[in-house]
Design an enzyme around this catalytic site. Structure first.
Site, PDB file in Angstrom:
ATOM      1  N   HIS A   1       4.941 -18.657  13.614  1.00 28.13           N
ATOM      2  CA  HIS A   1       4.117 -18.703  12.284  1.00 28.13           C
ATOM      3  C   HIS A   1       3.788 -17.521  11.525  1.00 28.13           C
ATOM      4  O   HIS A   1       3.848 -17.096  10.409  1.00 28.13           O
ATOM      5  CB  HIS A   1       2.769 -19.512  12.581  1.00 28.13           C
ATOM      6  CG  HIS A   1       2.017 -19.862  11.300  1.00 28.13           C
ATOM      7  ND1 HIS A   1       2.783 -20.380  10.274  1.00 28.13           N
ATOM      8  CD2 HIS A   1       0.894 -20.055  11.065  1.00 28.13           C
ATOM      9  CE1 HIS A   1       1.806 -20.827   9.314  1.00 28.13           C
ATOM     10  NE2 HIS A   1       0.599 -20.499   9.646  1.00 28.13           N
TER      11      HIS A   1
ATOM     12  N   SER B   1       0.464 -18.904   5.240  1.00 28.86           N
ATOM     13  CA  SER B   1      -0.145 -20.163   5.763  1.00 28.86           C
ATOM     14  C   SER B   1      -0.965 -20.926   4.458  1.00 28.86           C
ATOM     15  O   SER B   1      -0.491 -21.021   3.524  1.00 28.86           O
ATOM     16  CB  SER B   1      -0.850 -19.720   6.872  1.00 28.86           C
ATOM     17  OG  SER B   1      -1.380 -20.970   7.700  1.00 28.86           O
ATOM     18  N   LEU B   2      -2.238 -21.165   4.805  1.00 24.29           N
ATOM     19  CA  LEU B   2      -3.083 -21.735   4.003  1.00 24.29           C
ATOM     20  C   LEU B   2      -3.128 -20.681   2.578  1.00 24.29           C
ATOM     21  O   LEU B   2      -3.329 -21.161   1.560  1.00 24.29           O
ATOM     22  CB  LEU B   2      -4.588 -21.771   4.422  1.00 24.29           C
ATOM     23  CG  LEU B   2      -4.896 -22.752   5.596  1.00 24.29           C
ATOM     24  CD1 LEU B   2      -6.285 -22.870   5.876  1.00 24.29           C
ATOM     25  CD2 LEU B   2      -4.457 -24.151   5.063  1.00 24.29           C
TER      26      LEU B   2
ATOM     27  N   PHE C   1      -5.506 -19.187   7.757  1.00 24.28           N
ATOM     28  CA  PHE C   1      -6.581 -19.806   8.724  1.00 24.28           C
ATOM     29  C   PHE C   1      -6.964 -18.675   9.845  1.00 24.28           C
ATOM     30  O   PHE C   1      -6.114 -18.149  10.352  1.00 24.28           O
ATOM     31  CB  PHE C   1      -6.041 -20.969   9.345  1.00 24.28           C
ATOM     32  CG  PHE C   1      -6.607 -21.662  10.295  1.00 24.28           C
ATOM     33  CD1 PHE C   1      -8.165 -22.146   9.837  1.00 24.28           C
ATOM     34  CD2 PHE C   1      -6.455 -22.182  11.474  1.00 24.28           C
ATOM     35  CE1 PHE C   1      -8.803 -22.862  10.401  1.00 24.28           C
ATOM     36  CE2 PHE C   1      -7.391 -22.872  12.332  1.00 24.28           C
ATOM     37  CZ  PHE C   1      -8.703 -23.302  11.911  1.00 24.28           C
TER      38      PHE C   1
ATOM     39  N   ASP D   1       5.420 -18.810   5.374  1.00 28.32           N
ATOM     40  CA  ASP D   1       5.325 -20.020   6.111  1.00 28.32           C
ATOM     41  C   ASP D   1       4.154 -20.772   5.860  1.00 28.32           C
ATOM     42  O   ASP D   1       3.086 -20.906   6.433  1.00 28.32           O
ATOM     43  CB  ASP D   1       5.140 -19.508   7.703  1.00 28.32           C
ATOM     44  CG  ASP D   1       5.755 -20.812   8.512  1.00 28.32           C
ATOM     45  OD1 ASP D   1       6.721 -21.259   8.288  1.00 28.32           O
ATOM     46  OD2 ASP D   1       5.158 -20.873   9.520  1.00 28.32           O
TER      47      ASP D   1
END
Length: 479
Positions: free
Chosen positions: A289, A174-175, A100, A197
């Protein structure tokens, strides 16, 4: 709850609450994408339709040892084959996918590509879906399905000239981790996925068809670094989603990162709004993150093993109860995870800055008489010595015969232990200090080196520690 808070932060759009039930969008041979369950669920109350590859302007940038830098990168086109690029079917291929608000030219992607090419002669492909990864988060979440499908199509085309699907490895943050899952789900026989993550909001607790899961590749390894509570604004999943799930420092707040709500909020909002690509945003003061890709990049060429230990929880690990590799076996977080057969959840500690890797020791001391105070220790090995390590944060009281067990970490490899130095500082508490002797007599002393899986015993029997007077202890057999 976490998803709702995330939406409040990032879904700044007029159509935020539009009903999107059971719609679908079709994009040629990529197929159709529906908003029906399981993509609409309690965990994902708002499910939008994804945008097309053209709208997202998805690009694939090739880096090899022949063209390692941004200035010489080559772009691969879906449907265009490898053309005159430096892509080689005789090399393994690693595909890096951002998350993101990021894009394909973020510094961390270039750092990781450089590290991988230093380690191996590879095809490294950086996926840029930055035009689809922006706010609102709900739209970026929806777009991930098309990005995953588009990556799968590229891999199918590249595999016709080699290597086989088993030699493709997608690394997603992430995404991007869930994007890797969508690609792997389509390919069926993908070699490896590494999730850095994986994003929590709209994914935690969802059906396996919605998120990254072990069925998406032959081997799925995951590094969890920001699975903290909603009060602390954690953005990573905490649940196990791979064959091997690593939880450095418990998998939540990382050393050197903001752990309070407002600290993390200010960093996250500033990064999301400005999308600044600076060292401050991605290195020196990176949030938990982002620490996942920093740790993975460091592991590629690190001489320090990121040894991780099987454990049932962060609290059990923190208590020093999970340093044995017997039974299920240990693993190594990061680049070398694929070399281990162990499966399950694994824990380890890392430092707040590079070098991040740490060495783990369990120290056990038994006293002959009562003591109250603190103990400091210095470990001496064949390669060097540790700093002075406090074994207690404040004065403690221990009765005779009680085993004092302490779990400590050392940031450098000091080699096999040769001797130690101990110092006992008796408490100065005038209310209770009089009840305990100034001297503390030892019965036994042992140290488990977790990385070596070796127990060291020291010449402690009958030795006396006088307050503020350190003593040296050699190994048993050299007394």
């Amino acid at each position: 709850m976490k998803a709702l808070v995330f939406l409040l932060l990032f879904n700044w759009s007029a159509g935020f609450l539009l009903d999107s039930l059971d719609q679908q969008a079709c994009f040629g041979d990529l197929g159709c994408f529906s908003t029906a369950p399981p993509f609409r669920s309690v965990e994902r109350p708002i499910d939008l339709l994804p945008k097309s590859p053209a709208e997202q302007q998805i690009k694939f940038y090739l880096h090899t040892r022949e063209n390692p830098s941004v200035s010489s990168e080559e772009q691969l086109q879906v449907g265009g084959g490898v053309g005159s690029s430096h892509y080689s079917g005789s090399r393994k291929t690693k595909i890096l996918v951002h998350g993101f608000t990021h894009n394909g030219h973020r510094q961390w992607l270039l750092n990781l590509a450089t590290s991988l090419l230093k380690k191996e002669d590879l095809n490294v492909i950086i996926v840029d879906w930055g035009h689809g990864a922006g706010i609102p988060y709900t739209q970026a979440t929806a777009n991930t399905r098309v990005v995953g499908a588009y990556i799968a199509k590229l891999i199918q085309e590249l595999s016709t000239v080699g290597p086989s699907l088993a030699d493709f490895h997608i690394i997603g943050h992430s995404l991007g981790a869930h994007i890797a899952g969508y690609a792997g789900e389509r390919l069926k026989t993908l070699g490896q996925i590494t999730g850095l993550d994986p994003a929590d909001p709209y994914f935690q607790g969802t059906d396996v068809r919605v998120r990254l899961d072990p069925s998406d590749a032959a081997f799925v390894d995951v590094i969890h670094t920001d699975g903290s509570s909603i009060v602390q604004l954690g953005f990573g999943v905490m649940q196990q989603v791979g064959h091997v799930d690593f939880y450095p420092n418990g998998g939540a707040n990382q050393p050197g990162c903001d752990s309070d709500f407002f600290g993390k909020l200010s960093h996250t909002v500033w990064t999301a709004v400005t999308q600044l690509d600076t060292l401050a945003a991605e290195g020196a003061v990176a949030c938990s993150h982002e620490r996942s890709y920093v740790l993975y990049t460091d592991s590629v060429n690190s001489q320090c093993p990121y040894t991780a230990y099987p454990c049932t929880s962060a609290s059990e690990y923190a208590a020093g109860r999970c340093l044995s590799c017997t039974g299920t076996g240990c693993s190594e977080m990061g680049y070398n995870a694929k070399n281990y057969s162990a499966r399950g959840s694994f824990y380890l500690d890392t430092a707040s800055a590079s070098p991040f890797c740490e060495f783990h020791y369990q120290i056990n001391i038994t006293g002959r008489n009562n003591m109250d105070g603190t103990i400091n220790i210095v470990l001496q090995g064949t390669k060097g010595r540790s700093a002075n390590i406090p074994l207690m944060t404040s004065s403690e009281v221990h009765t005779k015969g009680h085993i004092i067990s302490k779990f400590v970490k050392v940031p450098t490899d000091i080699g096999p232990l040769t001797n130690i130095a101990l110092e006992y500082d008796k408490t100065t508490n005038i209310l209770t200090g009089w009840a305990y002797p100034n001297d503390w007599q030892l019965v036994g002393m042992s140290i488990l080196s977790a990385e070596e899986q070796k127990m060291y015993t020291f010449c402690a029997y009958g030795k006396t520690l006088t307050s503020h007077k350190p003593i040296a202890l050699g190994l048993t057999g050299t007394c």
